[in-house]
Motif scaffolding. Structure first.
Motif, PDB file in Angstrom:
ATOM      1  N   ILE A 119       0.842  -1.190   0.000  1.00 28.19           N
ATOM      2  CA  ILE A 119       0.000   0.000   0.000  1.00 28.19           C
ATOM      3  C   ILE A 119       0.883   1.249   0.000  1.00 28.19           C
ATOM      4  O   ILE A 119       2.035   1.203   0.424  1.00 28.19           O
ATOM      5  N   PRO A 120       0.374   2.375  -0.484  1.00 29.37           N
ATOM      6  CA  PRO A 120       1.167   3.611  -0.477  1.00 29.37           C
ATOM      7  C   PRO A 120       1.390   4.097   0.949  1.00 29.37           C
ATOM      8  O   PRO A 120       0.543   3.891   1.829  1.00 29.37           O
ATOM      9  N   TYR A 121       2.515   4.743   1.181  1.00 29.09           N
ATOM     10  CA  TYR A 121       2.850   5.220   2.521  1.00 29.09           C
ATOM     11  C   TYR A 121       3.870   6.354   2.418  1.00 29.09           C
ATOM     12  O   TYR A 121       4.412   6.625   1.339  1.00 29.09           O
ATOM     13  N   ILE A 122       4.117   7.018   3.537  1.00 29.82           N
ATOM     14  CA  ILE A 122       5.149   8.051   3.609  1.00 29.82           C
ATOM     15  C   ILE A 122       6.315   7.463   4.401  1.00 29.82           C
ATOM     16  O   ILE A 122       6.161   7.182   5.595  1.00 29.82           O
ATOM     17  N   PRO A 123       7.472   7.261   3.800  1.00 30.26           N
ATOM     18  CA  PRO A 123       8.605   6.698   4.539  1.00 30.26           C
ATOM     19  C   PRO A 123       9.013   7.607   5.696  1.00 30.26           C
ATOM     20  O   PRO A 123       8.947   8.836   5.599  1.00 30.26           O
ATOM     21  N   GLY A 124       9.452   6.989   6.793  1.00 27.35           N
ATOM     22  CA  GLY A 124       9.919   7.776   7.931  1.00 27.35           C
ATOM     23  C   GLY A 124      11.099   8.665   7.570  1.00 27.35           C
ATOM     24  O   GLY A 124      11.235   9.778   8.092  1.00 27.35           O
ATOM     25  N   SER A 125      11.952   8.202   6.665  1.00 28.23           N
ATOM     26  CA  SER A 125      13.100   8.999   6.236  1.00 28.23           C
ATOM     27  C   SER A 125      12.662  10.273   5.514  1.00 28.23           C
ATOM     28  O   SER A 125      13.315  11.322   5.617  1.00 28.23           O
ATOM     29  N   ALA A 126      11.538  10.198   4.777  1.00 32.94           N
ATOM     30  CA  ALA A 126      11.020  11.380   4.080  1.00 32.94           C
ATOM     31  C   ALA A 126      10.494  12.409   5.079  1.00 32.94           C
ATOM     32  O   ALA A 126      10.723  13.614   4.931  1.00 32.94           O
ATOM     33  N   LEU A 127       9.802  11.950   6.120  1.00 35.12           N
ATOM     34  CA  LEU A 127       9.297  12.852   7.153  1.00 35.12           C
ATOM     35  C   LEU A 127      10.454  13.520   7.905  1.00 35.12           C
ATOM     36  O   LEU A 127      10.414  14.722   8.186  1.00 35.12           O
ATOM     37  N   LYS A 128      11.459  12.742   8.214  1.00 33.36           N
ATOM     38  CA  LYS A 128      12.621  13.297   8.919  1.00 33.36           C
ATOM     39  C   LYS A 128      13.337  14.328   8.046  1.00 33.36           C
ATOM     40  O   LYS A 128      13.781  15.374   8.529  1.00 33.36           O
ATOM     41  N   GLY A 129      13.433  14.042   6.747  1.00 27.00           N
ATOM     42  CA  GLY A 129      14.066  14.979   5.828  1.00 27.00           C
ATOM     43  C   GLY A 129      13.290  16.274   5.694  1.00 27.00           C
ATOM     44  O   GLY A 129      13.884  17.360   5.619  1.00 27.00           O
ATOM     45  N   VAL A 130      11.963  16.187   5.662  1.00 29.40           N
ATOM     46  CA  VAL A 130      11.128  17.388   5.574  1.00 29.40           C
ATOM     47  C   VAL A 130      11.314  18.257   6.812  1.00 29.40           C
ATOM     48  O   VAL A 130      11.451  19.482   6.722  1.00 29.40           O
ATOM     49  N   LEU A 131      11.329  17.634   7.987  1.00 25.14           N
ATOM     50  CA  LEU A 131      11.523  18.387   9.231  1.00 25.14           C
ATOM     51  C   LEU A 131      12.914  19.009   9.285  1.00 25.14           C
ATOM     52  O   LEU A 131      13.068  20.177   9.656  1.00 25.14           O
ATOM     53  N   ARG A 132      13.918  18.246   8.909  1.00 27.69           N
ATOM     54  CA  ARG A 132      15.297  18.748   8.927  1.00 27.69           C
ATOM     55  C   ARG A 132      15.457  19.936   7.987  1.00 27.69           C
ATOM     56  O   ARG A 132      16.049  20.961   8.346  1.00 27.69           O
ATOM     57  N   ASN A 133      14.929  19.821   6.787  1.00 24.47           N
ATOM     58  CA  ASN A 133      15.040  20.894   5.803  1.00 24.47           C
ATOM     59  C   ASN A 133      14.304  22.153   6.274  1.00 24.47           C
ATOM     60  O   ASN A 133      14.785  23.276   6.095  1.00 24.47           O
ATOM     61  N   TYR A 134      13.142  21.966   6.910  1.00 24.08           N
ATOM     62  CA  TYR A 134      12.359  23.105   7.382  1.00 24.08           C
ATOM     63  C   TYR A 134      13.090  23.849   8.495  1.00 24.08           C
ATOM     64  O   TYR A 134      13.135  25.092   8.508  1.00 24.08           O
ATOM     65  N   ILE A 135      13.690  23.107   9.433  1.00 26.64           N
ATOM     66  CA  ILE A 135      14.419  23.736  10.541  1.00 26.64           C
ATOM     67  C   ILE A 135      15.639  24.495  10.029  1.00 26.64           C
ATOM     68  O   ILE A 135      15.942  25.606  10.490  1.00 26.64           O
ATOM     69  N   ILE A 136      16.354  23.917   9.071  1.00 32.24           N
ATOM     70  CA  ILE A 136      17.523  24.603   8.505  1.00 32.24           C
ATOM     71  C   ILE A 136      17.112  25.911   7.851  1.00 32.24           C
ATOM     72  O   ILE A 136      17.732  26.970   8.069  1.00 32.24           O
TER      73      ILE A 136
END
Length: 295
Positions: A119-136
């Protein structure tokens, strides 16, 4: 070898002991291939392997696979709770969501599917990358930063940033699990139509109205407007770091902001929500895909 033909199947006869086994195996495969539209519950196989008749259907349901997923996911969450502080956020898809659009697929465009559950999903690595990029972008990029190397050096020396995401000398204190949709989320067919393929392609021509348009179909996730949420985000923070206040980190761009009285847990919850609300995740965010809302 003796071969006997029947109306529906071919029976290979070697001896009395093997005859029944070979006949049963062939018949079972034959029936599965004949009824593959109804018999295959793994959407990853249905979309990427049996594509002749199931190339891009109008809609796919998820309820069969999600019932198998829930017990496994709960067991993983309960295991992590023994060593980490659990954070759960629930978000609603504002428009549509597409993860992995630019990946390789037999249907030209791709959608990220879980290799086991299908089934489709959002990988945990993608969520972590989005948060990291936003904080930077929010706390580190400013007029004083002159180049990328200077930015990377500043981030690598920031203990608060390294306590969250990890660095060369320590492991990060934040863990993301893969995020899965709720049952009423649907996979639907969307379409984009490049009107100037020669102009955007390698031919380097001027855009003209006589170019042949090239409609491209792709699969997206669409939430249920009546439901309270569409995705559940599960993350964990190290127990030794979760109650630390940002003011404890003296030499950090983050702690010098309005968040200095917040705990690390409060800071992460706030910025993950903001990242998914303001920046979105996945493909085509410039046209409104991939954004979430939180209560």
């Amino acid at each position: 070898m003796e071969i006997e033909k029947t109306n529906k199947d071919i029976v290979f006869k070697y001896d009395n002991n093997k005859k029944e086994m070979i006949y049963y195996t062939y018949k079972k495969i034959h029936l599965n291939l004949k009824n593959r539209n109804n018999s295959i519950s793994n959407l990853n196989l249905k979309i990427n392997k049996f594509t002749k008749k199931n190339r891009l259907l109008k809609e796919y349901g998820l309820n069969i696979n999600l019932k198998k997923l829930k017990p496994n996911l709960n067991e993983i969450i309960n295991t992590y709770k023994k060593s980490y502080i659990y954070i759960k956020l629930v978000g609603k898809i504002e428009n549509k969501l597409i993860i992995g659009l630019g990946g390789h697929s037999v249907i030209e465009t791709d959608i990220t599917m879980h290799h086991t559950y299908g089934i489709p999903y959002i990988p945990g690595s993608a969520l972590k990358g989005v948060l990291r990029n936003y904080i930077i972008k929010k706390y580190y990029i400013n007029d004083e930063i002159k180049n990328l190397k200077e930015l990377e050096k500043e981030i690598s020396e920031d203990k608060l940033f390294n306590d969250i995401f990890g660095g060369e000398e320590n492991m990060g204190g934040l863990i993301f699990l893969d995020s899965f949709p709720e049952e009423k989320v649907k996979i639907k067919t969307d379409i984009m139509t490049p009107h100037y393929p020669n102009y955007f392609g390698s031919e380097n021509q001027c855009p003209r109205d006589d170019e042949k348009v090239n409609p491209v179909k792709f699969l997206v996730l669409e939430g249920d407007k009546k439901e309270e949420y569409d995705f559940e985000f599960n993350l964990f923070i190290d127990k030794l770091k979760v109650n630390k206040k940002l003011s404890d980190y003296k030499k950090s761009e983050i702690s010098n902001s309005e968040n200095e009285n917040k705990t690390l847990k409060e800071f992460i919850e706030l910025n993950l929500k903001e990242a998914l609300e303001l920046n979105g995740i996945g493909g085509k965010t410039s046209v409104g895909y991939g954004f979430f809302s939180f209560d």
